[in-house]
Motif scaffolding. Structure first.
Motif, PDB file in Angstrom:
ATOM      1  N   ARG A  11       5.017 -10.665 -14.827  1.00 38.42           N
ATOM      2  CA  ARG A  11       5.543  -9.716 -13.842  1.00 38.42           C
ATOM      3  C   ARG A  11       6.757 -10.308 -13.116  1.00 38.42           C
ATOM      4  O   ARG A  11       6.856 -10.264 -11.903  1.00 38.42           O
ATOM      5  N   PRO A  13      10.589 -10.175 -12.173  1.00 34.14           N
ATOM      6  CA  PRO A  13      11.741  -9.280 -12.142  1.00 34.14           C
ATOM      7  C   PRO A  13      12.953 -10.008 -12.725  1.00 34.14           C
ATOM      8  O   PRO A  13      13.477 -10.933 -12.125  1.00 34.14           O
ATOM      9  N   TRP A  66      13.126  -5.133  -9.630  1.00 31.22           N
ATOM     10  CA  TRP A  66      12.434  -5.522  -8.396  1.00 31.22           C
ATOM     11  C   TRP A  66      11.247  -4.611  -8.104  1.00 31.22           C
ATOM     12  O   TRP A  66      10.173  -5.084  -7.758  1.00 31.22           O
ATOM     13  N   SER A  69       8.575  -5.232 -10.730  1.00 30.64           N
ATOM     14  CA  SER A  69       8.266  -6.639 -11.014  1.00 30.64           C
ATOM     15  C   SER A  69       8.200  -6.850 -12.521  1.00 30.64           C
ATOM     16  O   SER A  69       7.200  -7.317 -13.071  1.00 30.64           O
ATOM     17  N   PRO A  96      10.862  -4.950  -3.166  1.00 27.27           N
ATOM     18  CA  PRO A  96       9.825  -5.654  -3.924  1.00 27.27           C
ATOM     19  C   PRO A  96       8.650  -4.724  -4.215  1.00 27.27           C
ATOM     20  O   PRO A  96       8.473  -3.710  -3.558  1.00 27.27           O
ATOM     21  N   ALA A  97       7.885  -5.088  -5.208  1.00 26.18           N
ATOM     22  CA  ALA A  97       6.706  -4.295  -5.567  1.00 26.18           C
ATOM     23  C   ALA A  97       5.772  -4.194  -4.373  1.00 26.18           C
ATOM     24  O   ALA A  97       5.669  -5.112  -3.561  1.00 26.18           O
TER      25      ALA A  97
END
Length: 173
Positions: A11, A13, A66, A69, A96-97
């Motif tokens: 995961r 990015p 992003w 991810s 972000p996630a």
């Protein structure tokens, strides 16, 4: 391919700028289906549509990397790569996630299991890379009297002097 698969599994990015053959020559000897390769690796695929849209296309790919991810392969045909256009910056912050929140009942049950265990062990992974996370992992280990083990990706952030283990409730070994 291996790097894309690993980035997808982890995961991460990641943005991969992939040069492509000219859009006008689909029968080019080096033409391959970049989208199929990216998708087979589990990565997202984003096509740069034109030289004029390149900055916006890449900005969208960064946002996708992003927010998901995940790795994103950005396909840039060679005929676009050599065009000159006026640069127009695109401002924004990557998102972000989203964080997952735990069910309070499940947390209380986990605390009970940890509190009643005879030989607890804290296993730190890649998520313990930041200084705050590292400190929290070590504080938890000290509080419950547990040694800290790490996954391969969590190895570097967690360094603990082996002599510290003799102060733990359940020493290693």
């Amino acid at each position: 391919m291996t790097a894309l698969v690993e980035a997808q599994r982890g995961r991460v990015p990641l943005l991969v700028l992939a040069g492509d053959t000219p859009m006008s020559k689909r029968d080019h000897i080096q033409d391959i289906d970049q989208r199929a390769i990216a998708v087979a690796a589990g990565a997202h695929f984003h096509q740069v549509r034109s030289a004029a849209s390149a900055v916006a296309d890449i900005a969208e790919a960064v946002r996708l990397a992003w927010s998901q991810s995940a790795p994103v392969v950005v396909n840039v045909p060679i005929d676009i790569e050599w065009e000159t256009v006026d640069y127009q910056p695109i401002f924004g912050t990557p998102t972000p996630a989203s964080m997952v929140s735990a069910d309070q009942e499940a947390v209380e049950e986990a605390v009970g299991v940890i509190a009643s265990s005879d030989r607890p062990l804290v296993l730190a992974g890649r998520g313990a890379r930041s200084g705050d996370a590292r400190a929290a992992v070590l504080q938890l280990a000290e509080r419950i009297g547990a040694p800290v083990a790490t996954t391969l990706r969590g190895k570097e952030p967690i360094h603990r002097d082996p002599r510290e283990y003799r102060n733990l409730r359940h020493p290693v070994g």
